[in-house]
Design an enzyme around this catalytic site. Structure first.
Site, mmCIF file in Angstrom:
data_model
loop_
_atom_site.group_PDB
_atom_site.id
_atom_site.type_symbol
_atom_site.label_atom_id
_atom_site.label_comp_id
_atom_site.label_asym_id
_atom_site.label_seq_id
_atom_site.Cartn_x
_atom_site.Cartn_y
_atom_site.Cartn_z
ATOM 1 N N ASP A 1 0.853 -1.185 0.000
ATOM 2 C CA ASP A 1 0.000 0.000 0.000
ATOM 3 C C ASP A 1 0.893 1.240 0.000
ATOM 4 O O ASP A 1 1.694 1.446 0.915
ATOM 5 C CB ASP A 1 -0.890 -0.006 1.252
ATOM 6 C CG ASP A 1 -1.792 1.202 1.319
ATOM 7 O OD1 ASP A 1 -2.710 1.309 0.502
ATOM 8 O OD2 ASP A 1 -1.551 2.062 2.200
ATOM 9 N N THR B 1 -3.372 5.312 -3.972
ATOM 10 C CA THR B 1 -2.216 6.104 -3.535
ATOM 11 C C THR B 1 -0.997 5.873 -4.420
ATOM 12 O O THR B 1 -0.301 6.824 -4.782
ATOM 13 C CB THR B 1 -1.868 5.784 -2.071
ATOM 14 O OG1 THR B 1 -1.772 4.369 -1.907
ATOM 15 C CG2 THR B 1 -2.924 6.315 -1.123
ATOM 16 N N THR B 2 -0.737 4.626 -4.773
ATOM 17 C CA THR B 2 0.428 4.328 -5.611
ATOM 18 C C THR B 2 0.265 4.963 -6.988
ATOM 19 O O THR B 2 1.209 5.547 -7.532
ATOM 20 C CB THR B 2 0.621 2.801 -5.752
ATOM 21 O OG1 THR B 2 0.683 2.225 -4.444
ATOM 22 C CG2 THR B 2 1.889 2.475 -6.502
ATOM 23 N N ASP C 1 -9.222 -0.190 2.080
ATOM 24 C CA ASP C 1 -9.272 0.161 0.656
ATOM 25 C C ASP C 1 -10.608 -0.249 0.041
ATOM 26 O O ASP C 1 -11.224 0.507 -0.720
ATOM 27 C CB ASP C 1 -8.132 -0.530 -0.105
ATOM 28 C CG ASP C 1 -6.780 0.119 0.154
ATOM 29 O OD1 ASP C 1 -6.766 1.218 0.749
ATOM 30 O OD2 ASP C 1 -5.754 -0.469 -0.219
#
Length: 549
Positions: free
Chosen positions: A65, A98-99, A394
């Site tokens: 994550d 997020t990535t 998530d």
């Protein structure tokens, strides 16, 4: 830093100050931000790898994550920290992607570096990026498909897509169901639109058993045991008093001293104290409560009286748990026992203390139409449980985004390829230097599909060529099935993502990239060195020059 005035040097900043200007400053900042972006690039997608981060205390975090990894990394460079803020913002706003946001930010800076080498001014690059970001939002809205609260099958696919590649993927079917049920319980219709406050979804975790043994409670789990072993361990048809006041004799406002000269006086004081506590418990009983959740303390004697009446009680509950209990049970939090009435009581089918992996926990279950729920995550080890919690978060955020926004897009790099394709068409209509920046933006967005292919062990160039071709011929839903290594319609494969995650990722990455590009001067003060033990300035030592008079 010094300047010349009439031949005399003028010191404006301390001599030790480090200063970088122009392209030197821009390149340093871009390189630092890209190092962070490259560090987590390999975690993207279902075939992404995990990172192990060991902090200065030796605590280990294993995750793929993006937000978690960057949060655990001890990053010093200010520009690199700006890229970390991208992940933080993405996580706070939409809870997923997020990535993607960090990778886009890094690729935008890589593209900007090439444009700077062509002597294109940063202002022109920023203007082009801003136009491209606005156009990207329009394209994503245009290619989105509608989804509603009742479409459980689609929502489940959204939840499972968000968990793909995470450590908890083996139990993604189970966790996706829990995520959907949780969000549906807390979602409320406000002015014709659904809103879900995820503060009302409490996640507890306990090692032991397997991930598939995780379950949802239509009520609240409190990580506390009853205050007295004489109290019942289970209460059926619970009537719950939520009290934000101590069930104790109040201390005096001011410090006072009472001298007792007679044993009878002491007995009178103790009898009076007992009488006051008995009255409090009597008041709770009169209201019809058989369960007490108290935010403050409960006196030992009061515990005895409560146990004698068969009342289950917990003390020092968290404020957040009290608020969730109010929403779950329908009870009202009272700030004085004298105000408690039967109308203030919450209801639940059962209240029970259970031992889970050696820890005592209280389950307040089967509440009627609860607006707050709890999920207990199980798992073999601490790291498994932690990663499952992140995956479930998530999934819950993805379902929330789909329900609130009512729009989804295909996954597998499909929306990024379509956005990049249409941005290149858009750049032709713009012309000028901004058009070069728009094309660079398209390349950055397209890098998501390229990274997905790389992480899956596929040839990125061949995959991109095939993706572009399929988008021209078969439409915007064509993406990469990383498990089979082919380009297919991702909606047919059940790979679906909320539109707001994609929009936020592009916005966050773009804004961070723009901010870093606009910096052309870095002025950094040197850090003060810690005084050596026993040297000048050491604790207890006199400074040079005696008392300094």
């Amino acid at each position: 830093m010094e300047a010349q005035a009439g031949g005399r040097p003028i010191l404006v900043l301390p001599e030790e100050t480090i200063r970088r200007r122009g392209k030197d400053a821009q390149r340093t900042n871009i390189d630092a931000a890209r190092i962070v972006s490259n560090a987590i690039q390999s975690t993207l997608g279902p075939k992404g790898m995990d990172k192990m981060v060991v902090d200065s205390l030796g605590d280990v975090t294993i995750s793929n994550d993006g937000a978690t990894i960057l949060d655990e990394m001890e990053i010093e460079h200010p520009a690199a920290k700006m890229i970390c803020e991208v992940a933080e913002t993405q996580d706070d706003e939409v809870g997923d992607g997020t990535t993607t946001a960090v990778v886009i930010g890094g690729e935008l800076l890589k593209g900007a570096e090439d444009l700077l080498d062509q002597d294109i001014h940063p202002s022109s690059i920023v203007a082009g990026y801003r136009m491209a970001a606005e156009k990207s939002r329009e394209i994503l809205e245009e290619i989105s498909k509608k989804i509603s609260l009742d479409e459980d099958e689609k929502l489940k696919k959204v939840a499972m897509t968000s968990m793909s590649g995470k450590g908890a993927e083996v139990a993604s079917d189970r966790l996706a169901d829990l995520a959907i049920r949780a969000v549906k319980h807390v979602a409320e219709k406000i002015e014709g639109e659904y809103r879900a406050d995820l503060d009302n979804v409490k996640i507890e975790k306990q090692e032991g058993a397997s991930l598939n043994d995780s379950f949802l409670v239509e009520g609240i789990i409190i990580d506390k045991e009853r205050v007295s072993p004489q109290m019942p361990t289970r209460v059926d048809d619970a009537k719950i008093a939520l009290i934000n006041a101590p069930i104790e004799v109040k201390e005096t406002e001011t410090d006072s001293e009472i001298q007792v000269t007679d044993p009878e006086q002491l007995k009178t004081f103790m009898d009076e104290e007992e009488s006051m506590l008995r009255e409090m418990v009597e008041k709770i009983k009169e209201a019809g409560a058989n369960t007490v959740i108290c935010q403050k303390g409960i006196d030992d004697l009061a515990q005895h009286f409560l146990a004698r009446e068969g009342i289950f009680a917990i003390r020092r509950a968290k404020k957040s748990d009290m608020e969730r209990l109010s929403r779950a049970t329908g009870g009202r939090i009272v700030t004085g026992i004298e105000d408690l009435t039967s109308k203030d009581l919450g209801e639940a089918k059962t209240v029970e203390e259970r031992k889970i992996s050696g820890e005592e926990m209280t389950f307040i279950e089967e509440c009627k139409e609860p607006k707050a729920v709890s999920i207990l995550i199980r798992g073999g080890t601490e790291h498994v449980v932690d990663e499952a919690e992140r995956s479930l978060n998530d999934a819950i955020n993805a379902v929330k985004g789909a329900i609130e926004n009512e729009k989804v897009v295909a996954g597998g790099g499909a929306p990024e390829i379509e956005v990049a394709r249409r941005l290149r068409e858009y750049s032709e209509a713009i012309g000028g230097r901004e058009a070069l920046a728009v094309n660079s933006f398209a390349d950055a967005v397209e890098s998501i599909a390229r990274t997905l292919a790389e992480n899956a062990g596929l040839d990125p160039i061949d995959t991109l060529v095939e993706l572009r071709s399929k988008h021209e011929e078969e439409g915007e839903n064509m993406g990469i099935d990383v498990f089979k290594g082919e380009v297919v319609d991702m909606f047919d494969r059940g790979v679906i993502e909320p539109t707001n995650v994609k929009i936020q990722a592009i916005s966050s990455g773009d804004e961070a990239g723009e901010m870093i590009l606009r910096i052309d001067d870095v002025i950094a003060a040197t850090k003060e060195e810690e005084p050596e033990a026993g040297g000048p300035g050491a604790p207890g030592e006199m400074p040079p020059g005696g008392m300094g008079y």
